[in-house]
Scaffold this motif. Structure first.
Motif, mmCIF file in Angstrom:
data_model
loop_
_atom_site.group_PDB
_atom_site.id
_atom_site.type_symbol
_atom_site.label_atom_id
_atom_site.label_comp_id
_atom_site.label_asym_id
_atom_site.label_seq_id
_atom_site.Cartn_x
_atom_site.Cartn_y
_atom_site.Cartn_z
ATOM 1 N N PHE A 63 -34.517 -7.326 1.665
ATOM 2 C CA PHE A 63 -33.543 -8.340 2.064
ATOM 3 C C PHE A 63 -32.567 -8.756 0.964
ATOM 4 O O PHE A 63 -31.601 -9.454 1.242
ATOM 5 C CB PHE A 63 -34.279 -9.586 2.591
ATOM 6 C CG PHE A 63 -35.158 -9.304 3.774
ATOM 7 C CD1 PHE A 63 -34.611 -9.089 5.027
ATOM 8 C CD2 PHE A 63 -36.533 -9.221 3.627
ATOM 9 C CE1 PHE A 63 -35.418 -8.821 6.119
ATOM 10 C CE2 PHE A 63 -37.353 -8.953 4.714
ATOM 11 C CZ PHE A 63 -36.794 -8.752 5.965
ATOM 12 N N SER A 64 -32.804 -8.302 -0.240
ATOM 13 C CA SER A 64 -31.901 -8.693 -1.320
ATOM 14 C C SER A 64 -30.569 -7.960 -1.205
ATOM 15 O O SER A 64 -30.531 -6.755 -0.919
ATOM 16 C CB SER A 64 -32.536 -8.379 -2.676
ATOM 17 O OG SER A 64 -31.590 -8.567 -3.711
ATOM 18 N N PRO A 65 -29.451 -8.626 -1.422
ATOM 19 C CA PRO A 65 -28.131 -7.962 -1.403
ATOM 20 C C PRO A 65 -27.986 -6.928 -2.512
ATOM 21 O O PRO A 65 -27.085 -6.096 -2.467
ATOM 22 C CB PRO A 65 -27.152 -9.124 -1.585
ATOM 23 C CG PRO A 65 -27.955 -10.230 -2.195
ATOM 24 C CD PRO A 65 -29.340 -10.074 -1.660
ATOM 25 N N LEU A 66 -28.882 -6.974 -3.490
ATOM 26 C CA LEU A 66 -28.837 -6.011 -4.591
ATOM 27 C C LEU A 66 -28.972 -4.581 -4.085
ATOM 28 O O LEU A 66 -28.376 -3.651 -4.640
ATOM 29 C CB LEU A 66 -29.962 -6.320 -5.590
ATOM 30 C CG LEU A 66 -30.116 -5.354 -6.772
ATOM 31 C CD1 LEU A 66 -28.894 -5.434 -7.682
ATOM 32 C CD2 LEU A 66 -31.387 -5.668 -7.555
ATOM 33 N N PHE A 67 -29.748 -4.384 -2.998
ATOM 34 C CA PHE A 67 -30.027 -3.042 -2.498
ATOM 35 C C PHE A 67 -29.215 -2.692 -1.251
ATOM 36 O O PHE A 67 -29.572 -1.772 -0.518
ATOM 37 C CB PHE A 67 -31.526 -2.897 -2.213
ATOM 38 C CG PHE A 67 -32.374 -3.003 -3.446
ATOM 39 C CD1 PHE A 67 -32.404 -1.980 -4.375
ATOM 40 C CD2 PHE A 67 -33.119 -4.148 -3.694
ATOM 41 C CE1 PHE A 67 -33.174 -2.081 -5.520
ATOM 42 C CE2 PHE A 67 -33.893 -4.255 -4.836
ATOM 43 C CZ PHE A 67 -33.917 -3.227 -5.753
ATOM 44 N N LYS A 68 -28.138 -3.406 -1.018
ATOM 45 C CA LYS A 68 -27.230 -3.039 0.066
ATOM 46 C C LYS A 68 -26.210 -2.027 -0.447
ATOM 47 O O LYS A 68 -25.685 -2.171 -1.550
ATOM 48 C CB LYS A 68 -26.519 -4.283 0.611
ATOM 49 C CG LYS A 68 -27.436 -5.194 1.419
ATOM 50 C CD LYS A 68 -26.661 -6.342 2.044
ATOM 51 C CE LYS A 68 -27.572 -7.206 2.907
ATOM 52 N NZ LYS A 68 -26.827 -8.328 3.543
ATOM 53 N N ILE A 69 -25.933 -0.993 0.355
ATOM 54 C CA ILE A 69 -25.027 0.080 -0.065
ATOM 55 C C ILE A 69 -23.605 -0.464 -0.210
ATOM 56 O O ILE A 69 -23.047 -1.038 0.722
ATOM 57 C CB ILE A 69 -25.055 1.241 0.939
ATOM 58 C CG1 ILE A 69 -26.452 1.872 0.963
ATOM 59 C CG2 ILE A 69 -24.008 2.291 0.582
ATOM 60 C CD1 ILE A 69 -26.625 2.947 2.017
#
Length: 268
Positions: A63-69
């Motif tokens: 759910f962290s935005p860190l791992f959004k493409i």
């Protein structure tokens, strides 16, 4: 008649028994002590701690935005349709993306690629490499030209083929669908070797022609002399036989040489 003395004796005896029972020392029952609370085992504390850490990490990963493409690194020449397909993965969690599914889709929609390699660049980059097919010959059929790669896959129609490519004309005009394997790779190897070795005769092959089957092929040369080959036999032996006869009968050979029968050369 009741004897009063007898009653007194009985009463006296009863009183003694009663007094004796009353004076008996009572049994003492001790209540059990409360069980002492034992401390929690260390391994259980450690297990709970690890479980909490795993839950926290899973939450961060999913759910962290860190791992959004956020970024796409494309190598090769993808079509506009392919780029549009890839961009739909923007803002998706990188761990929810299937690299295999992307590869299969892009290969299905782009016959000009021999392979597509997808890698997940943690934390937020999708890397895709498009490996293009390299044409080795042009296949002519029904008035159309098709590029064919080393694996004998016809993958693209063209109107502007390089003159350096081997040219093959299908005189039966069998329809070609893209992508599809139109011959076997041994046939292509035979043509490449024939074009290279024909120099022994001071001739150059301008194109090959396929009639009934790819087991036999006609080579048209720059001297308007055709050479009929058997593609299932040694190209070296056939070229050597043609060379020997051509050197001796050069002035008599004006139309063709047939080297398909081992040990013989027919010419006209």
């Amino acid at each position: 008649m009741v004897n009063p003395t007898h009653n007194l004796v009985k009463e006296g005896m009863f009183s003694k028994k009663k007094q004796k029972g009353i004076l008996r020392q009572p049994k003492i029952y001790t209540a059990p002590r409360d069980l002492e609370k034992k401390p929690m085992p260390k391994f259980l504390k450690l297990g709970i701690f690890v479980f909490i850490i795993v839950l926290v990490l899973l939450y961060i990963i999913l759910f962290s935005p860190l791992f959004k493409i956020k970024n796409f690194d494309l190598m090769g020449n993808p079509s506009d349709e392919s780029i549009a397909y890839i961009e739909q993965y923007k803002s998706k969690n990188i761990f929810s993306v299937s690299a295999k599914d992307i590869e299969e889709y892009l290969l299905e929609k782009n016959s000009q690629f021999s392979s597509v390699e997808v890698t997940l660049g943690i934390p937020s980059t999708l890397r895709i490499k498009f490996n293009e097919r390299q044409p080795v010959l042009v296949w002519q059929s029904n008035g159309k030209n098709y590029l064919v790669d080393e694996s004998a896959i016809a993958f693209k129609e063209t109107d502007n083929a390089s003159p350096d490519l081997i040219l093959v004309t299908d005189n039966k005009n069998v329809p070609v669908s893209l992508p599809s394997r139109i011959v076997n790779s041994n046939f292509i190897d035979f043509l490449k070797n024939a074009k290279m070795k024909i120099g022994k005769l001071n001739l150059a092959i301008t194109k090959f022609e396929v009639n009934e089957t790819t087991f036999q092929v006609d080579a048209a040369t720059d001297k308007n002399i055709k050479i009929f080959f058997d593609t299932t036999k040694s190209i070296t032996d056939q070229i050597d036989a043609a060379q020997k006869v051509y050197e001796e009968k050069k002035n008599e050979i004006t139309q063709y040489m047939d080297v398909r029968v081992e040990g013989k050369v027919y010419y006209q």
